[in-house]
Design an enzyme around this catalytic site. Structure first.
Site: not given
Ligand code: ZN
Length: 210
Positions: A101-104, A170, A142, A172
């Site tokens: 995931c690009e956020h975490h 996920h 996703q 995260c």
């Molecule tokens: Zn994430």
């Protein structure tokens, strides 16, 4: 019994190779420096035995996990397309995938199901899985991953329609924050006939439930 030189060699190439190699080996200096800084920032000692080669290993792992940026779905599909007068839906189910995931920058992983209605051309089935990898091995969300697989199949295969469903866990969400260990995220992308014709879509979804 005399030591078998082959056994020693195998051991060296396996798990133990890491600790026997010279510490001076550099794989990617800038990435390794960043990982070292990260280890220090979380209060670790990057020079302790178990962590000495971690920056190098992380750099290599990162390069693999983001290798999709270097790959082209167009090339993979176009090299494996062949003319075939197939009128029926083609479905490749349960394609295992791993992404981040690009956020975490934490992994999310699961299965992709890809269906298409050929328009005079089909593609090798293993290539469908490779197309998933091309987009999965990047920093992703996703929903975008799902759309990119569908769009690539649609465009480069010139299909009547494409359907992609992805189910993923996920880490995260599982490891931090809300800690919802058992939730999975389902995303879908429908193109062409799968979008326009509810029967086509229902047929595809029916196959996934079997
Ligand atoms: Zn994430």
């Amino acid at each position: 019994m005399a030591p078998d030189p082959n056994v020693a060699k195998i051991a060296n190439e396996g798990h133990y190779a890491d600790s026997f190699d010279a510490d001076e080996e550099v794989y990617d200096e800038s990435k390794e420096r960043l990982v070292r800084g990260m280890l220090q920032a979380i209060g670790e000692d990057p020079d302790r035995e178990g962590l000495r080669r971690t920056p190098l290993r992380v750099a290599k792992a990162m390069d693999f996990l983001t290798s999709g940026y270097e790959l082209s779905a167009e090339e993979i599909i176009k090299k494996a397309v062949f003319e075939e007068d197939v009128k029926e839906m083609v479905i490749v189910r349960d394609i295992e995938f791993y992404s981040m995931c690009e956020h975490h920058m934490l992994p999310f992983f699961g299965h992709a199901h890809v269906g298409y209605l050929p328009n005079g051309k089909v593609v090798g089935l293993s290539k469908v899985a490779r197309v998933v990898d091309v987009f999965a091995r990047r920093l992703q969300v996703q929903e975008r991953l799902t759309n990119q697989v569908a769009d690539a199949m649609m465009e480069y295969l010139n299909a009547h329609g494409v359907a992609v469903v992805m189910e993923a866990s996920h880490t995260c969400m599982m490891m931090r924050g809300v800690q919802k260990q058992n939730s999975t995220t389902v995303s879908s992308a429908m193109r062409g006939t799968f979008q326009d014709d509810p029967r086509t879509r229902a047929e595809f979804m029916g196959f996934l439930q079997q």
